[in-house]
Design a protein around this motif. Structure first.
Motif, PDB file in Angstrom:
ATOM      1  N   THR A  87       2.319  -0.503  -7.086  1.00  0.00           N
ATOM      2  CA  THR A  87       2.399  -1.742  -7.854  1.00  0.00           C
ATOM      3  C   THR A  87       3.679  -1.865  -8.669  1.00  0.00           C
ATOM      4  N   GLY A  88       4.476  -0.807  -8.719  1.00  0.00           N
ATOM      5  CA  GLY A  88       5.678  -0.804  -9.530  1.00  0.00           C
ATOM      6  C   GLY A  88       5.453  -0.404 -10.968  1.00  0.00           C
ATOM      7  N   THR A  89       4.232  -0.006 -11.307  1.00  0.00           N
ATOM      8  CA  THR A  89       3.914   0.335 -12.683  1.00  0.00           C
ATOM      9  C   THR A  89       4.589   1.626 -13.134  1.00  0.00           C
ATOM     10  N   TYR A  90       4.674   2.605 -12.240  1.00  0.00           N
ATOM     11  CA  TYR A  90       5.201   3.922 -12.589  1.00  0.00           C
ATOM     12  C   TYR A  90       6.445   4.225 -11.778  1.00  0.00           C
ATOM     13  N   THR A  91       7.461   4.700 -12.468  1.00  0.00           N
ATOM     14  CA  THR A  91       8.684   5.144 -11.828  1.00  0.00           C
ATOM     15  C   THR A  91       9.024   6.549 -12.285  1.00  0.00           C
ATOM     16  N   ARG A  92       9.690   7.304 -11.426  1.00  0.00           N
ATOM     17  CA  ARG A  92      10.148   8.652 -11.735  1.00  0.00           C
ATOM     18  C   ARG A  92      11.596   8.782 -11.270  1.00  0.00           C
ATOM     19  N   TYR A  93      12.368   9.564 -11.997  1.00  0.00           N
ATOM     20  CA  TYR A  93      13.781   9.717 -11.700  1.00  0.00           C
ATOM     21  C   TYR A  93      14.201  11.173 -11.779  1.00  0.00           C
ATOM     22  N   ALA A  94      15.140  11.523 -10.929  1.00  0.00           N
ATOM     23  CA  ALA A  94      15.770  12.826 -11.061  1.00  0.00           C
ATOM     24  C   ALA A  94      16.541  12.876 -12.370  1.00  0.00           C
ATOM     25  N   ASN A  95      16.601  14.051 -12.978  1.00  0.00           N
ATOM     26  CA  ASN A  95      17.318  14.179 -14.243  1.00  0.00           C
ATOM     27  C   ASN A  95      18.783  13.762 -14.127  1.00  0.00           C
ATOM     28  N   SER A  96      19.364  13.960 -12.967  1.00  0.00           N
ATOM     29  CA  SER A  96      20.768  13.661 -12.780  1.00  0.00           C
ATOM     30  C   SER A  96      21.079  12.169 -12.819  1.00  0.00           C
ATOM     31  N   TYR A 149       2.161   6.313   2.390  1.00  0.00           N
ATOM     32  CA  TYR A 149       0.979   5.543   2.025  1.00  0.00           C
ATOM     33  C   TYR A 149       0.250   6.231   0.886  1.00  0.00           C
ATOM     34  N   GLY A 150       0.025   5.487  -0.194  1.00  0.00           N
ATOM     35  CA  GLY A 150      -0.689   6.026  -1.334  1.00  0.00           C
ATOM     36  C   GLY A 150       0.230   6.306  -2.500  1.00  0.00           C
ATOM     37  N   SER A 151      -0.028   7.412  -3.195  1.00  0.00           N
ATOM     38  CA  SER A 151       0.686   7.732  -4.419  1.00  0.00           C
ATOM     39  C   SER A 151       2.104   8.198  -4.150  1.00  0.00           C
ATOM     40  N   SER A 152       2.950   8.069  -5.160  1.00  0.00           N
ATOM     41  CA  SER A 152       4.350   8.442  -5.023  1.00  0.00           C
ATOM     42  C   SER A 152       4.525   9.945  -5.118  1.00  0.00           C
ATOM     43  N   SER A 153       5.692  10.409  -4.688  1.00  0.00           N
ATOM     44  CA  SER A 153       6.000  11.825  -4.668  1.00  0.00           C
ATOM     45  C   SER A 153       7.496  12.008  -4.815  1.00  0.00           C
ATOM     46  N   THR A 154       7.899  13.178  -5.327  1.00  0.00           N
ATOM     47  CA  THR A 154       9.312  13.529  -5.413  1.00  0.00           C
ATOM     48  C   THR A 154       9.766  14.378  -4.237  1.00  0.00           C
ATOM     49  N   GLY A 155       8.869  14.723  -3.342  1.00  0.00           N
ATOM     50  CA  GLY A 155       9.179  15.599  -2.225  1.00  0.00           C
ATOM     51  C   GLY A 155       9.478  14.827  -0.956  1.00  0.00           C
ATOM     52  N   GLY A 215       0.787  -1.214   0.000  1.00  0.00           N
ATOM     53  CA  GLY A 215       0.000   0.000   0.000  1.00  0.00           C
ATOM     54  C   GLY A 215       0.828   1.277   0.000  1.00  0.00           C
ATOM     55  N   TYR A 216       2.150   1.140   0.088  1.00  0.00           N
ATOM     56  CA  TYR A 216       3.046   2.289   0.192  1.00  0.00           C
ATOM     57  C   TYR A 216       3.776   2.542  -1.116  1.00  0.00           C
ATOM     58  N   ALA A 217       3.740   3.789  -1.550  1.00  0.00           N
ATOM     59  CA  ALA A 217       4.673   4.224  -2.577  1.00  0.00           C
ATOM     60  C   ALA A 217       6.040   4.411  -1.932  1.00  0.00           C
ATOM     61  N   MET A 218       7.095   4.190  -2.705  1.00  0.00           N
ATOM     62  CA  MET A 218       8.443   4.218  -2.163  1.00  0.00           C
ATOM     63  C   MET A 218       9.309   5.215  -2.911  1.00  0.00           C
ATOM     64  N   GLY A 219      10.288   5.742  -2.211  1.00  0.00           N
ATOM     65  CA  GLY A 219      11.215   6.673  -2.821  1.00  0.00           C
ATOM     66  C   GLY A 219      12.637   6.428  -2.358  1.00  0.00           C
ATOM     67  N   TRP A 220      13.580   6.832  -3.183  1.00  0.00           N
ATOM     68  CA  TRP A 220      14.994   6.882  -2.817  1.00  0.00           C
ATOM     69  C   TRP A 220      15.435   8.339  -2.824  1.00  0.00           C
TER      70      TRP A 220
END
Length: 123
Positions: free
Chosen positions: A54-63, A100-106, A31-36
């Motif tokens: 679910t692992g369907t969507y990933t986002r990355y820093a430009n660097s 918990y829920g959707s992912s974020s870059t913050g 149920g948790y979105a994860m970030g590094w």
């Protein structure tokens, strides 16, 4: 509710690779979105990558785009960060985080954090 433990950091030469792991406790990992995120001495903590529940969507820093790949295995309660073509500027303490829920870059959006693992890239 969820506890995170990172591993896999170490010393690597420029151009090399490392794979970081983050093991999560609890029964609601899916149920948790994860970030590094990463933080170098004297620098602010910065976003590296995130992944949806679910692992369907990933986002990355430009660097790191094109060099790092984030993935998760919900059955094993584990998230990974494959780091290729490492550069000295990638040197930092790397943290995994959960919300918990959707992912974020913050970073401020994440309530749960691991202790961090050191990644050092030598030139």
């Amino acid at each position: 509710q969820v506890q995170l433990v990172e591993s896999g950091g170490g010393l690597v030469q420029a151009g090399g690779s490392l794979r970081l792991s983050c093991a999560a406790s609890g029964r609601t990992f899916s149920g948790y979105a994860m970030g590094w995120f990463r933080q170098a001495p004297g620098k602010e903590r910065e976003f590296v990558a995130s992944i949806s529940t679910t692992g369907t969507y990933t986002r990355y820093a430009n660097s790191v785009k094109g060099r790092f790949t984030m993935s998760r295995n919900n059955a094993e309660n584990t998230v990974y960060l494959q780091m290729n073509s490492l550069r000295p500027e990638d040197t930092a303490v790397y943290y995994c985080a959960a919300r918990y829920g959707s992912s974020s870059t913050g970073a401020k959006d994440y309530a749960h954090w691991g202790q961090g693992t050191q990644v050092t890239v030598s030139s």
